[in-house]
Enzyme design. Sequence first.
Site, PDB file in Angstrom:
ATOM      1  N   LYS A  11     -24.591  56.693  -1.155  1.00  0.00           N
ATOM      2  CA  LYS A  11     -24.801  57.944  -1.923  1.00  0.00           C
ATOM      3  C   LYS A  11     -26.205  57.936  -2.524  1.00  0.00           C
ATOM      4  O   LYS A  11     -26.813  56.875  -2.717  1.00  0.00           O
ATOM      5  CB  LYS A  11     -23.751  58.122  -3.023  1.00  0.00           C
ATOM      6  CG  LYS A  11     -23.723  57.040  -4.136  1.00  0.00           C
ATOM      7  CD  LYS A  11     -24.731  57.212  -5.257  1.00  0.00           C
ATOM      8  CE  LYS A  11     -24.656  56.104  -6.309  1.00  0.00           C
ATOM      9  NZ  LYS A  11     -25.855  55.968  -7.128  1.00  0.00           N
ATOM     10  N   ASP A 135     -18.541  54.610 -10.121  1.00  0.00           N
ATOM     11  CA  ASP A 135     -19.044  55.453  -9.024  1.00  0.00           C
ATOM     12  C   ASP A 135     -18.037  55.634  -7.892  1.00  0.00           C
ATOM     13  O   ASP A 135     -18.297  56.382  -6.949  1.00  0.00           O
ATOM     14  CB  ASP A 135     -20.309  54.820  -8.407  1.00  0.00           C
ATOM     15  CG  ASP A 135     -21.519  54.962  -9.311  1.00  0.00           C
ATOM     16  OD1 ASP A 135     -21.428  55.679 -10.329  1.00  0.00           O
ATOM     17  OD2 ASP A 135     -22.567  54.355  -8.998  1.00  0.00           O
TER      18      ASP A 135
HETATM   19  O1  C5P Z   1     -18.721  50.892 -13.697  1.00  0.00           O
HETATM   20  P1  C5P Z   1     -19.662  49.925 -13.067  1.00  0.00           P
HETATM   21  O2  C5P Z   1     -19.047  48.574 -12.850  1.00  0.00           O
HETATM   22  O3  C5P Z   1     -20.317  50.446 -11.836  1.00  0.00           O
HETATM   23  O4  C5P Z   1     -20.859  49.721 -14.115  1.00  0.00           O
HETATM   24  C1  C5P Z   1     -21.726  48.616 -14.099  1.00  0.00           C
HETATM   25  C2  C5P Z   1     -22.431  48.531 -15.453  1.00  0.00           C
HETATM   26  O5  C5P Z   1     -23.376  49.601 -15.577  1.00  0.00           O
HETATM   27  C3  C5P Z   1     -21.506  48.668 -16.633  1.00  0.00           C
HETATM   28  O6  C5P Z   1     -20.988  47.434 -17.040  1.00  0.00           O
HETATM   29  C4  C5P Z   1     -22.407  49.277 -17.700  1.00  0.00           C
HETATM   30  O7  C5P Z   1     -23.187  48.257 -18.331  1.00  0.00           O
HETATM   31  C5  C5P Z   1     -23.375  50.126 -16.899  1.00  0.00           C
HETATM   32  N1  C5P Z   1     -22.952  51.553 -16.863  1.00  0.00           N
HETATM   33  C6  C5P Z   1     -23.144  52.347 -17.983  1.00  0.00           C
HETATM   34  N2  C5P Z   1     -22.752  53.654 -17.945  1.00  0.00           N
HETATM   35  C7  C5P Z   1     -22.215  54.184 -16.821  1.00  0.00           C
HETATM   36  C8  C5P Z   1     -22.033  53.398 -15.667  1.00  0.00           C
HETATM   37  C9  C5P Z   1     -22.401  52.073 -15.724  1.00  0.00           C
HETATM   38  O8  C5P Z   1     -23.644  51.886 -19.018  1.00  0.00           O
HETATM   39  N3  C5P Z   1     -21.873  55.473 -16.825  1.00  0.00           N
END
Ligand code: C5P
Length: 297
Positions: A11, A135
Amino acid sequence: MDTLTLFSPAKVNLFLRVTAKRPDGFHELSSLFQTLSLGDTLEMSLAQQEALTCDEATLPLDERNLVIKALRLFRLKSHIPSNFKVHLNKKIPMQAGLGGGSSNAATVLWGCNQLTGGCFSDEVLQQWSSEIGSDIPFFFSQGTAYCQGRGEIVSALEKTAACLPLFASLPLWVAQPKSGLETKEVFRKLHFSKNLGAEIAQLDFERCLSHSWERFNDLETPAFELNPSLARLKSSLLEAGFDFVLMSGSGSSFLCYGSPSSASLFADFSDVRFFPVHFISRSSSNWYKENNFLKRM
Ligand code: C5P
Protein backbone atom coordinates in the site's frame (compact mmCIF):
# COMPACT_ATOMS: atom_id res chain seq x y z
CA MET A 1 -7.07 -29.76 -0.05
CA ASP A 2 -5.73 -27.55 -2.80
CA THR A 3 -3.07 -24.94 -2.41
CA LEU A 4 -4.36 -21.38 -2.54
CA THR A 5 -2.03 -18.87 -4.21
CA LEU A 6 -2.79 -15.30 -3.19
CA PHE A 7 -1.32 -11.95 -4.17
CA SER A 8 -0.54 -9.75 -1.16
CA PRO A 9 -0.26 -6.12 -2.34
CA ALA A 10 1.77 -3.25 -0.93
CA LYS A 11 0.00 0.00 0.00
CA VAL A 12 0.90 3.65 -0.23
CA ASN A 13 -0.52 6.62 1.65
CA LEU A 14 -1.62 9.32 -0.81
CA PHE A 15 -1.88 11.69 2.10
CA LEU A 16 -1.27 11.16 5.78
CA ARG A 17 -2.22 13.64 8.48
CA VAL A 18 -1.57 12.94 12.17
CA THR A 19 -4.44 14.59 14.03
CA ALA A 20 -3.77 13.73 17.70
CA LYS A 21 -1.67 11.76 20.14
CA ARG A 22 -3.72 9.35 22.23
CA PRO A 23 -3.30 8.43 25.89
CA ASP A 24 -2.46 4.82 24.85
CA GLY A 25 0.60 6.08 22.93
CA PHE A 26 -0.90 5.58 19.46
CA HIS A 27 -1.65 8.48 17.11
CA GLU A 28 -4.89 9.40 15.42
CA LEU A 29 -4.50 9.49 11.66
CA SER A 30 -6.43 10.63 8.62
CA SER A 31 -4.99 9.00 5.57
CA LEU A 32 -5.92 7.92 2.07
CA PHE A 33 -4.59 4.38 1.51
CA GLN A 34 -4.17 2.75 -1.89
CA THR A 35 -3.05 -0.77 -2.90
CA LEU A 36 -0.32 -1.27 -5.51
CA SER A 37 0.59 -3.83 -8.16
CA LEU A 38 3.83 -4.42 -6.23
CA GLY A 39 3.24 -7.34 -3.89
CA ASP A 40 4.24 -10.65 -2.30
CA THR A 41 2.79 -14.06 -3.10
CA LEU A 42 1.43 -16.40 -0.44
CA GLU A 43 0.85 -20.10 -0.97
CA MET A 44 -1.46 -21.59 1.64
CA SER A 45 -2.93 -24.99 2.36
CA LEU A 46 -4.44 -26.94 5.24
CA ALA A 47 -1.80 -28.96 7.10
CA GLN A 48 -1.28 -31.26 10.07
CA GLN A 49 0.95 -28.66 11.73
CA GLU A 50 1.35 -24.90 11.44
CA ALA A 51 4.34 -24.00 9.26
CA LEU A 52 5.64 -20.76 7.77
CA THR A 53 8.47 -20.67 5.23
CA CYS A 54 9.82 -17.69 3.30
CA ASP A 55 12.29 -17.11 0.48
CA GLU A 56 13.66 -14.06 2.35
CA ALA A 57 16.19 -15.33 4.89
CA THR A 58 16.22 -12.19 7.09
CA LEU A 59 12.50 -12.36 7.94
CA PRO A 60 11.69 -13.80 11.40
CA LEU A 61 9.33 -16.76 11.12
CA ASP A 62 8.15 -16.82 14.75
CA GLU A 63 5.49 -14.79 16.61
CA ARG A 64 7.16 -11.55 15.52
CA ASN A 65 5.91 -12.27 12.02
CA LEU A 66 2.39 -10.94 11.40
CA VAL A 67 1.57 -14.07 9.37
CA ILE A 68 1.98 -16.21 12.51
CA LYS A 69 -0.09 -13.69 14.49
CA ALA A 70 -2.82 -13.86 11.83
CA LEU A 71 -2.87 -17.68 11.81
CA ARG A 72 -3.27 -17.74 15.60
CA LEU A 73 -5.86 -14.98 15.53
CA PHE A 74 -7.94 -16.93 13.02
CA ARG A 75 -7.87 -20.08 15.15
CA LEU A 76 -8.75 -18.15 18.29
CA LYS A 77 -11.62 -16.13 16.82
CA SER A 78 -13.11 -18.70 14.46
CA HIS A 79 -12.88 -21.66 16.89
CA ILE A 80 -11.86 -23.73 13.85
CA PRO A 81 -8.98 -25.92 15.03
CA SER A 82 -7.32 -26.26 11.58
CA ASN A 83 -3.62 -25.73 10.93
CA PHE A 84 -2.20 -24.09 7.84
CA LYS A 85 1.04 -24.28 5.90
CA VAL A 86 2.11 -20.92 4.42
CA HIS A 87 4.94 -20.12 2.03
CA LEU A 88 5.72 -16.46 1.50
CA ASN A 89 7.52 -15.10 -1.58
CA LYS A 90 8.66 -11.67 -0.48
CA LYS A 91 8.92 -8.81 -2.97
CA ILE A 92 7.65 -5.87 -0.89
CA PRO A 93 10.63 -4.12 0.71
CA MET A 94 10.60 -4.20 4.51
CA GLN A 95 10.69 -1.14 6.80
CA ALA A 96 9.60 0.82 3.75
CA GLY A 97 6.18 2.18 4.79
CA LEU A 98 4.52 -0.08 2.20
CA GLY A 99 2.52 -2.22 4.67
CA GLY A 100 4.04 -5.54 3.57
CA GLY A 101 3.60 -7.36 6.90
CA SER A 102 0.07 -5.96 7.35
CA SER A 103 -0.90 -7.03 3.84
CA ASN A 104 0.47 -10.54 4.48
CA ALA A 105 -1.59 -10.77 7.68
CA ALA A 106 -4.81 -9.67 5.94
CA THR A 107 -4.15 -12.05 3.04
CA VAL A 108 -3.57 -14.96 5.43
CA LEU A 109 -6.82 -14.24 7.31
CA TRP A 110 -8.71 -14.15 4.00
CA GLY A 111 -7.00 -17.37 2.90
CA CYS A 112 -7.71 -19.21 6.18
CA ASN A 113 -11.38 -18.32 5.80
CA GLN A 114 -11.47 -19.57 2.19
CA LEU A 115 -9.74 -22.84 3.05
CA THR A 116 -12.22 -23.58 5.86
CA GLY A 117 -15.47 -22.95 4.02
CA GLY A 118 -15.75 -19.16 4.01
CA CYS A 119 -17.83 -18.90 7.21
CA PHE A 120 -16.88 -15.28 7.95
CA SER A 121 -17.51 -12.04 6.07
CA ASP A 122 -14.74 -9.61 5.15
CA GLU A 123 -16.22 -7.20 7.71
CA VAL A 124 -15.74 -9.77 10.48
CA LEU A 125 -12.18 -10.58 9.38
CA GLN A 126 -11.47 -6.84 9.18
CA GLN A 127 -12.70 -6.31 12.72
CA TRP A 128 -10.59 -9.17 14.10
CA SER A 129 -7.51 -7.96 12.24
CA SER A 130 -7.32 -4.62 14.05
CA GLU A 131 -6.23 -6.52 17.18
CA ILE A 132 -2.87 -7.39 15.64
CA GLY A 133 -1.98 -4.20 13.69
CA SER A 134 -3.26 -0.75 12.76
CA ASP A 135 -2.81 -1.06 8.99
CA ILE A 136 -4.28 -4.53 8.49
CA PRO A 137 -8.03 -3.62 8.34
CA PHE A 138 -7.41 -1.40 5.30
CA PHE A 139 -6.64 -4.43 3.12
CA PHE A 140 -10.23 -5.70 3.56
CA SER A 141 -11.44 -2.65 1.61
CA GLN A 142 -11.45 -2.88 -2.18
CA GLY A 143 -8.06 -1.19 -2.45
CA THR A 144 -8.76 2.50 -1.88
CA ALA A 145 -9.94 3.76 1.50
CA TYR A 146 -9.91 6.73 3.80
CA CYS A 147 -8.57 5.48 7.14
CA GLN A 148 -8.91 7.13 10.53
CA GLY A 149 -8.37 6.29 14.18
CA ARG A 150 -5.14 4.27 14.55
CA GLY A 151 -5.74 3.46 10.88
CA GLU A 152 -8.34 0.81 11.64
CA ILE A 153 -11.48 2.88 10.92
CA VAL A 154 -11.80 2.21 7.20
CA SER A 155 -14.19 4.07 4.91
CA ALA A 156 -14.38 2.58 1.45
CA LEU A 157 -14.49 5.14 -1.33
CA GLU A 158 -17.08 4.76 -3.99
CA LYS A 159 -15.75 7.72 -5.91
CA THR A 160 -12.34 6.08 -5.92
CA ALA A 161 -11.11 6.76 -9.41
CA ALA A 162 -12.73 10.19 -9.51
CA CYS A 163 -10.44 11.33 -6.72
CA LEU A 164 -7.37 9.94 -8.40
CA PRO A 165 -7.62 11.21 -11.98
CA LEU A 166 -4.02 12.33 -12.05
CA PHE A 167 -2.75 8.83 -11.64
CA ALA A 168 -4.91 6.87 -14.01
CA SER A 169 -2.52 6.81 -16.95
CA LEU A 170 0.72 8.30 -15.66
CA PRO A 171 3.91 6.50 -14.76
CA LEU A 172 4.24 5.78 -11.06
CA TRP A 173 7.27 4.47 -9.26
CA VAL A 174 8.16 3.40 -5.77
CA ALA A 175 11.70 4.46 -4.87
CA GLN A 176 13.21 2.45 -2.04
CA PRO A 177 16.41 3.62 -0.40
CA LYS A 178 18.71 1.03 1.19
CA SER A 179 18.04 1.98 4.80
CA GLY A 180 14.61 1.33 6.27
CA LEU A 181 12.81 2.96 9.21
CA GLU A 182 11.08 1.54 12.30
CA THR A 183 7.48 2.80 12.47
CA LYS A 184 7.66 3.15 16.24
CA GLU A 185 10.79 5.33 16.05
CA VAL A 186 9.27 7.65 13.46
CA PHE A 187 6.14 8.23 15.56
CA ARG A 188 8.33 8.77 18.62
CA LYS A 189 10.22 11.55 16.83
CA LEU A 190 7.03 13.38 15.84
CA HIS A 191 6.88 16.79 17.56
CA PHE A 192 3.26 17.02 18.35
CA SER A 193 2.45 20.54 19.42
CA LYS A 194 -1.29 20.76 18.85
CA ASN A 195 -4.29 18.72 17.96
CA LEU A 196 -5.00 19.47 14.34
CA GLY A 197 -8.55 18.26 14.73
CA ALA A 198 -10.92 16.29 12.62
CA GLU A 199 -12.09 19.32 10.60
CA ILE A 200 -8.69 19.64 9.01
CA ALA A 201 -8.60 15.99 8.16
CA GLN A 202 -11.99 16.35 6.53
CA LEU A 203 -10.77 19.38 4.60
CA ASP A 204 -7.79 17.44 3.29
CA PHE A 205 -10.07 14.71 2.11
CA GLU A 206 -12.37 17.12 0.33
CA ARG A 207 -9.38 18.76 -1.34
CA CYS A 208 -8.36 15.36 -2.56
CA LEU A 209 -11.80 14.74 -4.01
CA SER A 210 -11.76 18.15 -5.67
CA HIS A 211 -8.59 17.18 -7.56
CA SER A 212 -6.46 19.96 -6.13
CA TRP A 213 -5.15 18.41 -3.01
CA GLU A 214 -1.75 19.09 -1.61
CA ARG A 215 0.30 16.00 -1.08
CA PHE A 216 1.62 15.72 2.42
CA ASN A 217 2.73 13.19 4.91
CA ASP A 218 3.14 14.44 8.49
CA LEU A 219 5.62 11.62 9.12
CA GLU A 220 8.13 12.98 6.57
CA THR A 221 9.59 15.54 9.01
CA PRO A 222 10.32 13.06 11.83
CA ALA A 223 11.58 10.47 9.30
CA PHE A 224 13.94 13.05 7.76
CA GLU A 225 15.17 13.98 11.25
CA LEU A 226 15.94 10.33 11.95
CA ASN A 227 17.66 9.89 8.61
CA PRO A 228 18.67 13.19 6.91
CA SER A 229 19.74 11.36 3.74
CA LEU A 230 16.03 10.79 3.03
CA ALA A 231 15.43 14.55 2.71
CA ARG A 232 18.35 14.75 0.27
CA LEU A 233 16.99 11.80 -1.67
CA LYS A 234 13.58 13.45 -1.99
CA SER A 235 15.21 16.64 -3.37
CA SER A 236 17.34 14.65 -5.81
CA LEU A 237 14.32 12.71 -7.08
CA LEU A 238 12.51 15.99 -7.74
CA GLU A 239 15.59 17.39 -9.48
CA ALA A 240 15.75 14.24 -11.61
CA GLY A 241 12.37 15.21 -13.10
CA PHE A 242 9.63 13.62 -11.02
CA ASP A 243 6.59 15.90 -10.65
CA PHE A 244 5.99 14.79 -7.12
CA VAL A 245 7.70 12.62 -4.56
CA LEU A 246 5.91 11.67 -1.33
CA MET A 247 7.10 9.39 1.45
CA SER A 248 4.72 6.49 2.12
CA GLY A 249 3.55 5.83 5.69
CA SER A 250 6.43 5.96 8.16
CA GLY A 251 8.97 5.54 5.33
CA SER A 252 11.49 5.02 4.05
CA SER A 253 10.16 4.54 0.51
CA PHE A 254 8.69 7.24 -1.73
CA LEU A 255 5.86 7.22 -4.21
CA CYS A 256 7.08 9.13 -7.28
CA TYR A 257 5.07 10.28 -10.23
CA GLY A 258 6.38 11.70 -13.50
CA SER A 259 8.64 10.60 -16.27
CA PRO A 260 12.35 11.19 -15.83
CA SER A 261 14.35 8.99 -18.21
CA SER A 262 14.84 5.52 -16.72
CA ALA A 263 18.45 5.58 -17.89
CA SER A 264 19.21 8.63 -15.72
CA LEU A 265 17.35 7.10 -12.75
CA PHE A 266 19.40 3.93 -12.79
CA ALA A 267 22.67 5.80 -13.37
CA ASP A 268 22.17 8.56 -10.77
CA PHE A 269 20.57 6.55 -7.96
CA SER A 270 22.65 3.41 -7.79
CA ASP A 271 21.71 2.77 -4.13
CA VAL A 272 17.94 3.17 -4.67
CA ARG A 273 15.63 0.45 -6.00
CA PHE A 274 12.87 1.62 -8.37
CA PHE A 275 9.67 -0.38 -8.83
CA PRO A 276 7.22 0.64 -11.59
CA VAL A 277 3.74 0.40 -10.03
CA HIS A 278 0.03 0.76 -10.79
CA PHE A 279 -2.88 1.23 -8.43
CA ILE A 280 -4.99 -1.93 -8.13
CA SER A 281 -8.42 -2.79 -6.75
CA ARG A 282 -10.45 -5.94 -6.06
CA SER A 283 -14.10 -6.93 -6.21
CA SER A 284 -15.80 -7.77 -2.93
CA SER A 285 -15.84 -11.52 -3.66
CA ASN A 286 -12.19 -11.93 -4.72
CA TRP A 287 -8.81 -11.17 -3.25
CA TYR A 288 -6.34 -8.81 -5.00
CA LYS A 289 -4.68 -9.67 -8.31
CA GLU A 290 -1.45 -8.11 -9.50
CA ASN A 291 -2.88 -6.88 -12.78
CA ASN A 292 -6.34 -5.81 -11.65
CA PHE A 293 -5.52 -2.15 -12.34
CA LEU A 294 -7.73 0.57 -10.97
CA LYS A 295 -9.76 1.99 -13.85
CA ARG A 296 -10.40 5.62 -14.56
CA MET A 297 -14.08 6.49 -14.19
O1 C5P B 1 -0.18 -1.00 14.98
P1 C5P B 1 1.23 -1.24 14.56
O2 C5P B 1 1.83 -2.45 15.20
O3 C5P B 1 1.42 -1.23 13.08
O4 C5P B 1 2.07 0.02 15.08
C1 C5P B 1 3.46 0.01 15.26
C2 C5P B 1 3.85 1.18 16.16
O5 C5P B 1 3.69 2.42 15.45
C3 C5P B 1 3.00 1.31 17.39
O6 C5P B 1 3.52 0.57 18.46
C4 C5P B 1 3.05 2.81 17.68
O7 C5P B 1 4.25 3.14 18.38
C5 C5P B 1 3.16 3.43 16.30
N1 C5P B 1 1.83 3.86 15.79
C6 C5P B 1 1.26 5.02 16.28
N2 C5P B 1 0.04 5.42 15.81
C7 C5P B 1 -0.58 4.71 14.84
C8 C5P B 1 -0.01 3.55 14.31
C9 C5P B 1 1.21 3.14 14.81
O8 C5P B 1 1.82 5.69 17.16
N3 C5P B 1 -1.76 5.16 14.39
